[in-house]
Scaffold this motif. Structure first.
Motif, PDB file in Angstrom:
ATOM      1  N   LYS A 141       0.867  -1.184   0.000  1.00  0.00           N
ATOM      2  CA  LYS A 141       0.000   0.000   0.000  1.00  0.00           C
ATOM      3  C   LYS A 141       0.902   1.231   0.000  1.00  0.00           C
ATOM      4  O   LYS A 141       2.099   1.136   0.320  1.00  0.00           O
ATOM      5  N   PRO A 142       0.374   2.407  -0.342  1.00  0.00           N
ATOM      6  CA  PRO A 142       1.221   3.605  -0.422  1.00  0.00           C
ATOM      7  C   PRO A 142       1.985   3.918   0.858  1.00  0.00           C
ATOM      8  O   PRO A 142       3.110   4.416   0.795  1.00  0.00           O
ATOM      9  N   ALA A 143       1.405   3.606   2.014  1.00  0.00           N
ATOM     10  CA  ALA A 143       2.084   3.901   3.283  1.00  0.00           C
ATOM     11  C   ALA A 143       3.328   3.045   3.476  1.00  0.00           C
ATOM     12  O   ALA A 143       4.190   3.371   4.308  1.00  0.00           O
ATOM     13  N   ASN A 144       3.465   1.957   2.715  1.00  0.00           N
ATOM     14  CA  ASN A 144       4.630   1.079   2.823  1.00  0.00           C
ATOM     15  C   ASN A 144       5.618   1.271   1.673  1.00  0.00           C
ATOM     16  O   ASN A 144       6.524   0.463   1.489  1.00  0.00           O
ATOM     17  N   VAL A 145       5.413   2.322   0.888  1.00  0.00           N
ATOM     18  CA  VAL A 145       6.335   2.656  -0.195  1.00  0.00           C
ATOM     19  C   VAL A 145       7.067   3.935   0.219  1.00  0.00           C
ATOM     20  O   VAL A 145       6.480   5.008   0.278  1.00  0.00           O
ATOM     21  N   PHE A 146       8.351   3.808   0.533  1.00  0.00           N
ATOM     22  CA  PHE A 146       9.111   4.908   1.124  1.00  0.00           C
ATOM     23  C   PHE A 146      10.036   5.566   0.097  1.00  0.00           C
ATOM     24  O   PHE A 146      10.439   4.940  -0.880  1.00  0.00           O
ATOM     25  N   PHE A 147      10.361   6.833   0.359  1.00  0.00           N
ATOM     26  CA  PHE A 147      11.277   7.589  -0.499  1.00  0.00           C
ATOM     27  C   PHE A 147      12.554   7.892   0.269  1.00  0.00           C
ATOM     28  O   PHE A 147      12.512   8.301   1.427  1.00  0.00           O
ATOM     29  N   THR A 148      13.681   7.722  -0.396  1.00  0.00           N
ATOM     30  CA  THR A 148      14.953   8.142   0.191  1.00  0.00           C
ATOM     31  C   THR A 148      15.183   9.611  -0.148  1.00  0.00           C
ATOM     32  O   THR A 148      14.485  10.191  -0.984  1.00  0.00           O
ATOM     33  N   ASP A 149      16.184  10.217   0.486  1.00  0.00           N
ATOM     34  CA  ASP A 149      16.505  11.617   0.197  1.00  0.00           C
ATOM     35  C   ASP A 149      16.961  11.804  -1.249  1.00  0.00           C
ATOM     36  O   ASP A 149      16.857  12.898  -1.805  1.00  0.00           O
ATOM     37  N   SER A 150      17.462  10.739  -1.864  1.00  0.00           N
ATOM     38  CA  SER A 150      17.873  10.820  -3.269  1.00  0.00           C
ATOM     39  C   SER A 150      16.726  10.477  -4.207  1.00  0.00           C
ATOM     40  O   SER A 150      16.926  10.266  -5.399  1.00  0.00           O
ATOM     41  N   ALA A 151      15.502  10.405  -3.628  1.00  0.00           N
ATOM     42  CA  ALA A 151      14.271  10.208  -4.399  1.00  0.00           C
ATOM     43  C   ALA A 151      14.137   8.825  -5.021  1.00  0.00           C
ATOM     44  O   ALA A 151      13.488   8.660  -6.044  1.00  0.00           O
ATOM     45  N   CYS A 152      14.740   7.816  -4.415  1.00  0.00           N
ATOM     46  CA  CYS A 152      14.529   6.437  -4.847  1.00  0.00           C
ATOM     47  C   CYS A 152      13.422   5.806  -4.017  1.00  0.00           C
ATOM     48  O   CYS A 152      13.142   6.230  -2.906  1.00  0.00           O
ATOM     49  N   ILE A 153      12.822   4.785  -4.585  1.00  0.00           N
ATOM     50  CA  ILE A 153      11.697   4.108  -3.946  1.00  0.00           C
ATOM     51  C   ILE A 153      12.186   2.885  -3.186  1.00  0.00           C
ATOM     52  O   ILE A 153      13.019   2.127  -3.674  1.00  0.00           O
ATOM     53  N   LYS A 154      11.648   2.692  -1.983  1.00  0.00           N
ATOM     54  CA  LYS A 154      11.998   1.522  -1.175  1.00  0.00           C
ATOM     55  C   LYS A 154      10.713   0.903  -0.629  1.00  0.00           C
ATOM     56  O   LYS A 154       9.941   1.566   0.062  1.00  0.00           O
ATOM     57  N   LEU A 155      10.506  -0.356  -0.956  1.00  0.00           N
ATOM     58  CA  LEU A 155       9.355  -1.082  -0.405  1.00  0.00           C
ATOM     59  C   LEU A 155       9.730  -1.578   0.985  1.00  0.00           C
ATOM     60  O   LEU A 155      10.793  -2.162   1.173  1.00  0.00           O
ATOM     61  N   GLY A 156       8.865  -1.312   1.963  1.00  0.00           N
ATOM     62  CA  GLY A 156       9.183  -1.695   3.344  1.00  0.00           C
ATOM     63  C   GLY A 156       8.006  -2.299   4.056  1.00  0.00           C
ATOM     64  O   GLY A 156       6.930  -2.484   3.493  1.00  0.00           O
ATOM     65  N   ASP A 157       8.218  -2.596   5.331  1.00  0.00           N
ATOM     66  CA  ASP A 157       7.218  -3.180   6.218  1.00  0.00           C
ATOM     67  C   ASP A 157       6.730  -4.523   5.706  1.00  0.00           C
ATOM     68  O   ASP A 157       5.674  -4.633   5.083  1.00  0.00           O
TER      69      ASP A 157
END
Length: 337
Positions: A141-157
């Motif tokens: 879900k969108p709440a588990n898709v994180f952004f790094t400071d370099s604007a890359c996507i990280k799937l978490g949780d």
């Protein structure tokens, strides 16, 4: 003692997440503090499974596990992970909605391709991965898709994730209702195709700034999903986006494409080739700043509150469904509990 707590960045039912600094290296990390003293045995098993799985997931578009340590006296476990300092997709979409501003198709594809790459790694682990079979996330879900400071996507949780062998069907009912595949809503057995449905829902939401199926309660949501009464997409998006969503939101999971079949679609294959499927080289979103928007539109405020209330009701209804199922399995009349 190895980490210096800087700020609290999130709270949950069992713990908190802090932004911390490694005292020796200076690295900024996220530290999840989880109290397990009040947990039931099943919940403790899920926690152990999450930690063990996080250790083994190694992909540029998945939040990186660093280490864990435990305070047995206080019954707290600490999980140290990569810090994603630019927020998450849910917050970003809320900002877009408040500004009444749609994402460009380029950005939509950028986020989607990175999510697809992460899920593909989970569904079809490479031979050198320390994984015994497919990994189902079950709560993308969108709440588990994180952004790094370099604007890359990280799937978490990966708290609701589990591993399946190729011929195995899962039967636990978990997930977030608005992104939940019909087989989960109907409490049927399922495969990794539930993650494809969730990805399709997010792709739709990035374009329309609303989930494909909206309803006031869980029963209404089920009816809309099974009738395939989907919210429409804005006209500015290409047929490629619409076709991809249509493929992923097939009611019959056997008709949904796998992650590898999605990667073979000509328009996705072309984008992957242009970046070498390296998430670090994909042009993505600008870093999120939490103070970008001055909220002065009462209409938007009311809409946000209404959506939160609807989500709470759906969450409660989903928990009730799970409780009813557990009672049924135990031979207990739920209505008398």
């Amino acid at each position: 003692d190895c980490y210096e707590i800087q700020i609290l960045i999130g709270t949950g039912s069992f713990g908190k997440v802090y932004k911390v600094k490694n005292k020796q290296t200076g690295e900024i990390c996220a530290m999840k503090e989880i109290g397990y003293g009040q947990m039931k045995d099943k919940e403790k098993q899920l926690l152990v499974s999450e930690v063990n799985l996080m250790k083994r997931l190694k992909h540029p578009s998945i939040v990186r596990y660093i280490e864990k340590f435990q305070d047995k006296q206080r019954q707290i476990i600490y999980i140290v992970m990569e810090y994603c300092g630019a927020g998450d997709l849910q917050k970003y979409l809320k900002l877009q909605m408040q500004q009444r501003k749609y994402m460009s198709e380029e950005k939509v594809w950028s986020v989607f391709i990175q999510m697809l790459s992460a899920v593909d790694y989970c569904h079809f682990p490479p031979s050198d991965a320390d994984l015994n079979g497919k990994v189902l996330n079950r709560d993308i879900k969108p709440a588990n898709v994180f952004f790094t400071d370099s604007a890359c996507i990280k799937l978490g949780d990966f708290g609701l994730s589990r591993q399946l062998s190729d011929d195995q069907l899962a039967q636990t009912n978990v997930g977030t209702p608005l992104y939940m595949a019909p087989e989960l809503l109907n409490r049927q057995s399922y495969t990794e195709k539930v993650d494809i449905w969730s990805l399709g829902c997010i792709l739709h939401e990035m374009c329309a700034l609303s989930t494909p199926y909206t309803a006031a309660n869980l029963d209404s949501l089920k009816i809309k999903v099974l009738a395939n009464k989907r919210n429409s997409l804005p006209p500015q998006y290409s047929s490629k986006v619409k076709d991809t969503i249509d493929m992923m939101l097939q009611l019959d999971p056997t008709n949904r494409p796998s992650t590898q079949q999605l990667k073979e679609l000509p328009w996705i294959d072309q984008m992957l080739r242009s970046v070498g499927e390296n998430a670090e080289h994909i042009k993505s979103l600008p870093p999120l700043k939490q103070n970008l928007v001055v909220r002065n539109l009462k209409e938007d405020d009311l809409m946000q509150r209404e959506q939160k209330l609807i989500q709470k009701e759906l969450d409660i209804a989903g928990e009730e469904e799970m409780a009813r199922l557990r009672c049924q399995q135990l031979g207990i009349n739920y209505d008398l509990v």
